[in-house]
Write a protein that holds these residues in place. Structure first.
Motif, PDB file in Angstrom:
ATOM      1  N   TRP A   1      -4.896  -1.791   0.598  1.00 28.47           N
ATOM      2  CA  TRP A   1      -3.827  -2.550  -0.049  1.00 28.47           C
ATOM      3  C   TRP A   1      -4.038  -2.546  -1.555  1.00 28.47           C
ATOM      4  O   TRP A   1      -5.136  -2.830  -2.031  1.00 28.47           O
ATOM      5  N   VAL A   2      -2.982  -2.231  -2.288  1.00 23.19           N
ATOM      6  CA  VAL A   2      -3.033  -2.245  -3.752  1.00 23.19           C
ATOM      7  C   VAL A   2      -2.689  -3.648  -4.252  1.00 23.19           C
ATOM      8  O   VAL A   2      -3.339  -4.183  -5.152  1.00 23.19           O
ATOM      9  N   LEU A   3      -1.667  -4.237  -3.665  1.00 22.61           N
ATOM     10  CA  LEU A   3      -1.356  -5.639  -3.951  1.00 22.61           C
ATOM     11  C   LEU A   3      -1.703  -6.435  -2.702  1.00 22.61           C
ATOM     12  O   LEU A   3      -1.381  -6.035  -1.584  1.00 22.61           O
TER      13      LEU A   3
ATOM     14  N   ARG B   1       0.854  -1.182   0.000  1.00 17.81           N
ATOM     15  CA  ARG B   1       0.000   0.000   0.000  1.00 17.81           C
ATOM     16  C   ARG B   1       0.885   1.225   0.000  1.00 17.81           C
ATOM     17  O   ARG B   1       2.010   1.191   0.487  1.00 17.81           O
ATOM     18  N   TYR B   2       0.349   2.330  -0.568  1.00 24.06           N
ATOM     19  CA  TYR B   2       1.205   3.502  -0.762  1.00 24.06           C
ATOM     20  C   TYR B   2       1.284   4.382   0.471  1.00 24.06           C
ATOM     21  O   TYR B   2       2.272   5.064   0.685  1.00 24.06           O
ATOM     22  N   THR B   3       0.219   4.406   1.263  1.00 29.07           N
ATOM     23  CA  THR B   3       0.275   5.150   2.525  1.00 29.07           C
ATOM     24  C   THR B   3      -0.311   4.265   3.613  1.00 29.07           C
ATOM     25  O   THR B   3      -1.148   3.395   3.324  1.00 29.07           O
TER      26      THR B   3
ATOM     27  N   GLY C   1       0.480  -4.521 -19.925  1.00 27.29           N
ATOM     28  CA  GLY C   1      -0.231  -3.973 -21.060  1.00 27.29           C
ATOM     29  C   GLY C   1      -1.670  -4.386 -21.032  1.00 27.29           C
ATOM     30  O   GLY C   1      -2.138  -5.048 -20.101  1.00 27.29           O
ATOM     31  N   HIS C   2      -2.393  -3.943 -22.033  1.00 25.39           N
ATOM     32  CA  HIS C   2      -3.760  -4.383 -22.197  1.00 25.39           C
ATOM     33  C   HIS C   2      -3.705  -5.375 -23.343  1.00 25.39           C
ATOM     34  O   HIS C   2      -2.645  -5.842 -23.693  1.00 25.39           O
ATOM     35  N   GLU C   3      -4.810  -5.676 -23.949  1.00 23.00           N
ATOM     36  CA  GLU C   3      -4.725  -6.803 -24.869  1.00 23.00           C
ATOM     37  C   GLU C   3      -4.217  -6.464 -26.269  1.00 23.00           C
ATOM     38  O   GLU C   3      -4.817  -6.827 -27.263  1.00 23.00           O
TER      39      GLU C   3
ATOM     40  N   PRO D   1      -7.236  -4.715 -15.392  1.00 20.12           N
ATOM     41  CA  PRO D   1      -7.910  -3.425 -15.567  1.00 20.12           C
ATOM     42  C   PRO D   1      -7.033  -2.256 -15.116  1.00 20.12           C
ATOM     43  O   PRO D   1      -6.050  -2.453 -14.408  1.00 20.12           O
ATOM     44  N   ASN D   2      -7.416  -1.056 -15.500  1.00 23.47           N
ATOM     45  CA  ASN D   2      -6.729   0.142 -15.017  1.00 23.47           C
ATOM     46  C   ASN D   2      -6.780   0.172 -13.496  1.00 23.47           C
ATOM     47  O   ASN D   2      -7.804  -0.111 -12.893  1.00 23.47           O
ATOM     48  N   GLY D   3      -5.662   0.501 -12.914  1.00 28.83           N
ATOM     49  CA  GLY D   3      -5.626   0.615 -11.456  1.00 28.83           C
ATOM     50  C   GLY D   3      -5.575  -0.713 -10.732  1.00 28.83           C
ATOM     51  O   GLY D   3      -5.727  -0.774  -9.519  1.00 28.83           O
ATOM     52  N   SER D   4      -5.326  -1.806 -11.468  1.00 30.45           N
ATOM     53  CA  SER D   4      -5.337  -3.116 -10.810  1.00 30.45           C
ATOM     54  C   SER D   4      -4.002  -3.428 -10.129  1.00 30.45           C
ATOM     55  O   SER D   4      -3.923  -4.341  -9.325  1.00 30.45           O
ATOM     56  N   GLY D   5      -2.951  -2.666 -10.476  1.00 27.38           N
ATOM     57  CA  GLY D   5      -1.673  -2.887  -9.783  1.00 27.38           C
ATOM     58  C   GLY D   5      -0.547  -3.384 -10.679  1.00 27.38           C
ATOM     59  O   GLY D   5       0.480  -3.853 -10.175  1.00 27.38           O
ATOM     60  N   LYS D   6      -0.698  -3.266 -11.989  1.00 29.72           N
ATOM     61  CA  LYS D   6       0.355  -3.725 -12.900  1.00 29.72           C
ATOM     62  C   LYS D   6       1.640  -2.925 -12.689  1.00 29.72           C
ATOM     63  O   LYS D   6       2.724  -3.499 -12.497  1.00 29.72           O
ATOM     64  N   THR D   7       1.487  -1.605 -12.730  1.00 31.23           N
ATOM     65  CA  THR D   7       2.644  -0.749 -12.529  1.00 31.23           C
ATOM     66  C   THR D   7       3.271  -1.004 -11.161  1.00 31.23           C
ATOM     67  O   THR D   7       4.493  -1.142 -11.036  1.00 31.23           O
ATOM     68  N   SER D   8       2.430  -1.095 -10.153  1.00 32.36           N
ATOM     69  CA  SER D   8       2.934  -1.336  -8.794  1.00 32.36           C
ATOM     70  C   SER D   8       3.723  -2.634  -8.735  1.00 32.36           C
ATOM     71  O   SER D   8       4.792  -2.705  -8.123  1.00 32.36           O
ATOM     72  N   MET D   9       3.192  -3.666  -9.390  1.00 30.99           N
ATOM     73  CA  MET D   9       3.846  -4.968  -9.370  1.00 30.99           C
ATOM     74  C   MET D   9       5.219  -4.898 -10.040  1.00 30.99           C
ATOM     75  O   MET D   9       6.200  -5.447  -9.522  1.00 30.99           O
TER      76      MET D   9
ATOM     77  N   ASP E   1       6.618  -1.217 -18.865  1.00 27.42           N
ATOM     78  CA  ASP E   1       5.271  -0.799 -18.473  1.00 27.42           C
ATOM     79  C   ASP E   1       4.559  -0.175 -19.670  1.00 27.42           C
ATOM     80  O   ASP E   1       4.866   0.944 -20.068  1.00 27.42           O
ATOM     81  N   GLU E   2       3.645  -0.901 -20.245  1.00 22.31           N
ATOM     82  CA  GLU E   2       2.891  -0.451 -21.417  1.00 22.31           C
ATOM     83  C   GLU E   2       3.783   0.169 -22.487  1.00 22.31           C
ATOM     84  O   GLU E   2       3.711   1.353 -22.783  1.00 22.31           O
ATOM     85  N   PRO E   3       4.631  -0.654 -23.102  1.00 26.66           N
ATOM     86  CA  PRO E   3       5.583  -0.102 -24.071  1.00 26.66           C
ATOM     87  C   PRO E   3       4.986   0.181 -25.450  1.00 26.66           C
ATOM     88  O   PRO E   3       5.551   0.962 -26.199  1.00 26.66           O
TER      89      PRO E   3
ATOM     90  N   ALA F   1       9.233   3.051 -17.318  1.00 24.57           N
ATOM     91  CA  ALA F   1       7.935   3.605 -16.903  1.00 24.57           C
ATOM     92  C   ALA F   1       6.979   3.791 -18.078  1.00 24.57           C
ATOM     93  O   ALA F   1       7.398   3.941 -19.223  1.00 24.57           O
ATOM     94  N   GLU F   2       5.677   3.779 -17.767  1.00 22.07           N
ATOM     95  CA  GLU F   2       4.693   3.963 -18.837  1.00 22.07           C
ATOM     96  C   GLU F   2       4.729   5.401 -19.362  1.00 22.07           C
ATOM     97  O   GLU F   2       4.467   5.648 -20.521  1.00 22.07           O
ATOM     98  N   LYS F   3       5.047   6.344 -18.476  1.00 20.73           N
ATOM     99  CA  LYS F   3       5.190   7.741 -18.925  1.00 20.73           C
ATOM    100  C   LYS F   3       6.675   8.072 -18.949  1.00 20.73           C
ATOM    101  O   LYS F   3       7.291   8.214 -17.913  1.00 20.73           O
TER     102      LYS F   3
HETATM  103  N1  LIG Z   1       2.127   6.815  -5.974  1.00 16.40           N
HETATM  104  C1  LIG Z   1       0.926   6.369  -5.578  1.00 16.40           C
HETATM  105  N2  LIG Z   1       0.372   6.814  -4.436  1.00 16.40           N
HETATM  106  C2  LIG Z   1      -0.814   6.375  -4.033  1.00 16.40           C
HETATM  107  N3  LIG Z   1      -1.545   5.454  -4.688  1.00 16.40           N
HETATM  108  C3  LIG Z   1      -1.056   4.953  -5.825  1.00 16.40           C
HETATM  109  C4  LIG Z   1       0.206   5.386  -6.333  1.00 16.40           C
HETATM  110  N4  LIG Z   1       0.442   4.722  -7.484  1.00 16.40           N
HETATM  111  C5  LIG Z   1      -0.621   3.919  -7.676  1.00 16.40           C
HETATM  112  N5  LIG Z   1      -1.531   4.053  -6.698  1.00 16.40           N
HETATM  113  C6  LIG Z   1      -2.799   3.308  -6.576  1.00 16.40           C
HETATM  114  O1  LIG Z   1      -2.504   1.953  -6.683  1.00 16.40           O
HETATM  115  C7  LIG Z   1      -3.468   1.286  -7.486  1.00 16.40           C
HETATM  116  C8  LIG Z   1      -2.781   0.509  -8.560  1.00 16.40           C
HETATM  117  O2  LIG Z   1      -2.112   1.410  -9.421  1.00 16.40           O
HETATM  118  P1  LIG Z   1      -1.191   0.945 -10.608  1.00 16.40           P
HETATM  119  O3  LIG Z   1      -0.579   2.156 -11.190  1.00 16.40           O
HETATM  120  O4  LIG Z   1      -0.279  -0.110 -10.122  1.00 16.40           O
HETATM  121  O5  LIG Z   1      -2.253   0.309 -11.601  1.00 16.40           O
HETATM  122  P2  LIG Z   1      -2.097  -0.181 -13.117  1.00 16.40           P
HETATM  123  O6  LIG Z   1      -2.602  -1.557 -13.187  1.00 16.40           O
HETATM  124  O7  LIG Z   1      -0.719   0.052 -13.585  1.00 16.40           O
HETATM  125  O8  LIG Z   1      -3.103   0.774 -13.879  1.00 16.40           O
HETATM  126  P3  LIG Z   1      -3.054   1.332 -15.399  1.00 16.40           P
HETATM  127  O9  LIG Z   1      -3.574   0.262 -16.293  1.00 16.40           O
HETATM  128  O10 LIG Z   1      -3.997   2.482 -15.363  1.00 16.40           O
HETATM  129  O11 LIG Z   1      -1.644   1.741 -15.697  1.00 16.40           O
HETATM  130  C9  LIG Z   1      -4.421   2.357  -7.988  1.00 16.40           C
HETATM  131  O12 LIG Z   1      -5.579   2.297  -7.228  1.00 16.40           O
HETATM  132  C10 LIG Z   1      -3.703   3.646  -7.732  1.00 16.40           C
HETATM  133  O13 LIG Z   1      -4.612   4.631  -7.378  1.00 16.40           O
END
Ligand SMILES: Nc1ncnc2c1ncn2[C@@H]1O[C@H](COP(=O)(O)OP(=O)(O)OP(=O)(O)O)[C@@H](O)[C@H]1O
Ligand SMILES: [Mg+2]
Lengths: 211, 225
Positions: free
Chosen positions: B17-19, B10-12, B194-196, B37-45, B162-164, B86-88
């Motif tokens: 919990w994100v993961l 979790r971020y804070t 990525g997405h599909e 899906p968006n926001g599912s935690g791919k980037t975090s993972m 991340d989403e190249p 990074a994706e961006k």
């Molecule tokens: N720096 C951050 N601080 C707080 N919350 C975050 C931070 N980064 C991500 N989150 C939260 O963690 C969750 C997962 O985010 P993440 O970026 O891992 O998703 P994602 O699967 O990569 O989404 P996307 O497909 O949109 O790229 C989201 O709910 C997001 O709001």
């Protein structure tokens, strides 16, 4: 009226020194706040930006006057007293602005550096290097506030001719004596200094946006 | 081999919990697509796998050792085998070439020692014509490919993308896909969030589906339906 060049030079000396001093401690403070994410401290500094200059002048006067706790330093009515006061005055401004710049920079460049396998020190260095134009911009902004400041200069400087008289205190004096022509002349110089540094701040800021 | 095992993140301290016990393994010479899906935690993972963020619970293993049990120097050494893109894309001040060499500079490696590698990356991704451009005036797709190239210059054993694909034109997508296949055959382990997109699906040996902070493995074709 005292010689214009002399007053201008003194004003520049005082406000530049004050601003650089404030940057010297303000930027490290801002960096620490950004790196350690001390949000509360950041909010305190942001809030202090608006403190009236005359209150800082008063506080410093009480500290430096003969009966004050720091009276023994004999700093009252010296250029040094004005420098200290103006440095305190613009510190919140520098901390606030620099903190915002550094926070973004640490988030983006700090993470970039880490992802490329840099050590923590190198990540911090890269974040700092990438924010230099922004930091210079916030310092120039602080200068433009310090240069025209009146409250501190008047209260702890005492407006002594040839010693602590600055552009702003000269203006106050000329106006009180009805010498409006001289006041306007001084005002024009002050305005161009202040505007000049605002413009520099702006140009540096644009560089940050464009990269 | 790198592996995230039952990772909670979790971020804070007060947020959710994100993961939530997510696991993912990258084996040499294979490509995993990480979807969800968006926001599912791919980037975090991916960031957890790269050792960029420390999970609250669970282990991040590099060749069997938890990097968060290592001292700073050891962890840095381990982390340097993996590069996260990074994706961006973020570009530092300077030219495209300055950016390509950034990782080497940060690691204290003389760029001359990596000259061959840099040349190979530049050529494989068709970057010759933009090397002297101001990196901050690149288009979204150009910046994306440069940030991937910047990672490849370092010769990572683990490549976390991340989403190249989204911003790349068809020619560049094909170039990148070809390059990733080449790297895989050399034993590099690759994860692609990525997405599909067709390319992500076509390249991947397996698909990890992430949802509600949990990863489930799936076979390549089952998502298509
Ligand atoms: N720096 C951050 N601080 C707080 N919350 C975050 C931070 N980064 C991500 N989150 C939260 O963690 C969750 C997962 O985010 P993440 O970026 O891992 O998703 P994602 O699967 O990569 O989404 P996307 O497909 O949109 O790229 C989201 O709910 C997001 O709001
Ligand atoms: Mg993402």
């Amino acid at each position: 009226m005292e010689d214009l060049v002399g007053v201008t030079a003194r004003t520049l000396y005082i406000s530049t020194t004050a601003t650089l001093l404030a940057a010297l401690w303000g930027i490290p403070i801002a960096y620490t706040i950004a790196w350690k994410r001390l949000h509360t401290l950041a909010a305190v500094f942001e809030a202090l930006v608006g403190v009236p200059t005359v209150l800082i002048g008063l506080l410093l006067y009480l500290l430096l006057s003969k009966q004050g706790p720091l009276g023994g330093l004999n700093l009252l009515y010296t250029p040094t007293a004005i420098i200290i006061g103006e440095a305190i005055l613009v510190t919140p401004l520098i901390v606030g602005a620099s903190h915002r710049i550094l926070k973004v920079s640490i988030d983006t460049y700090g993470e970039l550096a880490a992802s490329l396998g840099s050590s923590r020190i190198q990540a911090m260095t890269l974040a700092l290097a990438e924010s230099l134009p922004g930091l210079a911009s916030s310092t120039a902004m602080a200068f433009s506030r310090a240069v025209g400041e009146l409250g501190v200069a008047l209260l702890v400087g005492g407006n002594l001719r040839g010693y602590t008289r600055t552009l702003s205190t000269s203006i106050a004096l000329e106006v009180s004596m009805g010498e409006y022509g001289d006041a306007i002349k001084l005002g024009a110089v002050l305005l161009s200094l202040s505007l000049g540094f605002s413009i520099i701040a702006r140009l540096l800021g644009d560089r940050v946006d464009r990269g | 081999m790198i592996e995230a095992r039952s990772v909670w993140l979790r971020y804070t301290p007060n947020s959710g919990w994100v993961l939530r016990g997510a696991s993912l393994r990258l084996a040499p010479g294979s490509i995993v697509a990480l979807m969800g899906p968006n926001g599912s935690g791919k980037t975090s993972m991916l960031k957890v796998l790269a050792g960029l963020i420390k999970p609250g619970r669970g282990e991040v293993l590099y060749n069997g050792l938890n990097i968060w049990d290592m001292d700073d120097a050891r962890r840095l050494e381990a982390r340097r085998t993996a590069v996260y893109v990074a994706e961006k894309p973020v570009m530092v001040r300077g030219t495209v070439m300055d950016n390509l060499l950034l990782g080497l500079r940060l690691r204290g490696i003389d760029p001359q020692l990596a000259e061959k590698r840099v040349e190979w990356v530049v050529e494989s991704l068709g970057l010759d014509s933009i090397l002297d451009m101001n990196a901050r005036s690149l288009s979204a797709g150009q910046a994306q490919i440069v940030s991937i190239a910047r990672a490849l210059v370092l010769g990572p054993k683990y490549l976390l993308l991340d989403e190249p694909f989204p911003h790349l034109d068809r020619a560049r997508r094909r170039l990148l896909a070809g390059l990733l296949e080449e790297l895989r055959s050399e034993g590099v382990a690759i994860a692609i969030a990525g997405h599909e997109e067709a390319y992500t699906l076509r390249l991947s040996d397996s698909i990890a589906w992430i949802e509600s902070g949990i990863v489930t493995m799936q076979e390549p074709d089952s998502v298509l339906i």
